[in-house]
Design an enzyme around this catalytic site. Sequence first.
Site, PDB file in Angstrom:
ATOM      1  CB  SER A  62      47.792  32.292  44.860  1.00 64.30           C
ATOM      2  OG  SER A  62      46.430  32.639  44.939  1.00 64.30           O
TER       3      SER A  62
HETATM    4  N1  SAM Z   1      45.028  36.551  47.080  1.00 65.07           N
HETATM    5  C1  SAM Z   1      44.993  35.548  48.124  1.00 65.07           C
HETATM    6  C2  SAM Z   1      46.292  35.452  48.875  1.00 65.07           C
HETATM    7  O1  SAM Z   1      47.247  36.085  48.468  1.00 65.07           O
HETATM    8  O2  SAM Z   1      46.303  34.742  49.891  1.00 65.07           O
HETATM    9  C3  SAM Z   1      44.572  34.189  47.642  1.00 65.07           C
HETATM   10  C4  SAM Z   1      43.151  34.153  47.377  1.00 65.07           C
HETATM   11  S1  SAM Z   1      42.356  32.605  47.381  1.00 65.07           S
HETATM   12  C5  SAM Z   1      43.089  31.766  46.037  1.00 65.07           C
HETATM   13  C6  SAM Z   1      40.798  33.181  46.752  1.00 65.07           C
HETATM   14  C7  SAM Z   1      39.980  33.972  47.741  1.00 65.07           C
HETATM   15  O3  SAM Z   1      38.862  34.519  47.058  1.00 65.07           O
HETATM   16  C8  SAM Z   1      39.409  33.130  48.874  1.00 65.07           C
HETATM   17  O4  SAM Z   1      39.821  33.640  50.102  1.00 65.07           O
HETATM   18  C9  SAM Z   1      37.894  33.244  48.681  1.00 65.07           C
HETATM   19  O5  SAM Z   1      37.167  33.244  49.895  1.00 65.07           O
HETATM   20  C10 SAM Z   1      37.786  34.570  47.962  1.00 65.07           C
HETATM   21  N2  SAM Z   1      36.564  34.789  47.206  1.00 65.07           N
HETATM   22  C11 SAM Z   1      35.870  33.922  46.419  1.00 65.07           C
HETATM   23  N3  SAM Z   1      34.796  34.536  45.882  1.00 65.07           N
HETATM   24  C12 SAM Z   1      34.820  35.826  46.334  1.00 65.07           C
HETATM   25  C13 SAM Z   1      33.974  36.976  46.129  1.00 65.07           C
HETATM   26  N4  SAM Z   1      32.894  36.924  45.355  1.00 65.07           N
HETATM   27  N5  SAM Z   1      34.300  38.118  46.738  1.00 65.07           N
HETATM   28  C14 SAM Z   1      35.393  38.205  47.543  1.00 65.07           C
HETATM   29  N6  SAM Z   1      36.222  37.166  47.785  1.00 65.07           N
HETATM   30  C15 SAM Z   1      35.936  35.991  47.184  1.00 65.07           C
END
Ligand code: SAM
Length: 222
Positions: A62
């Site tokens: 992000s």
């Molecule tokens: N917090 C992260 C970072 O600092 O790099 C950025 C996260 S990215 C915007 C969103 C993440 O949420 C992705 O890696 C995606 O695979 C994960 N995601 C989406 N749905 C999810 C779920 N139901 N459970 C766990 N992870 C999930």
Amino acid sequence: MVEFAQLRDRMVQVQLARRGIRDRRVLDAMAQVPRERFVETGFEEFAYEDGALPIANAQTISQPYIVALMTEAAELKPADKVLEVGTGSGYAAAVASRLARTVHTVERHRALATTAAERLAALGYDNCVVHTGDGTGGLPEEAPFDSILVAAGGPEVPDALKGQLAIGGRLVIPIGDLEHEQSLLRITRRSDTQYDEEAFGAVRFVPLIGEHGWAEDGTRSA
Ligand code: SAM
């Protein structure tokens, strides 16, 4: 060689403080965590630019401002137990780990979870625990949490996450009808049954995919 520490200080001043992030502890945490160690190889020189960057599995790390905004809204305290849904690169978990006692973070893509766990361990963020799975149901075995941060956008607030907040706990989550456009909400648990809701503006996150989020094909599974 690029001076990452200098770029990081500049990011904190220009992208965060000037844009309204006020919490000194959040600014200090963002000044400490080396974002260049969380981006993909070859992207290090862009680590302090003002945006999200691609990581594996078509996901993103992000934008720094959004990490700061969510972390500030979560009002983390040193004794807090935190849940993050959406580990991605592990960057936001590392930031939260500077402000709280423990951070449990859940990622649905095993490859991302493995990389993030190795990275967090190598950098000494020992109070982060990475789990693989669907985080829309929370982590019942570790609940209650003082704060839950959801780093992907869902169609509605999962009841399971609200139910895993301690009394006084804060859930920060992007919610919206469109898969890639959301409003950032903070839900505060006031009692067993009472929750307050505040909005923190429009955001764009990758979709929250899971039992209480979107289905893989973009329809609602909640
Ligand atoms: N917090 C992260 C970072 O600092 O790099 C950025 C996260 S990215 C915007 C969103 C993440 O949420 C992705 O890696 C995606 O695979 C994960 N995601 C989406 N749905 C999810 C779920 N139901 N459970 C766990 N992870 C999930």
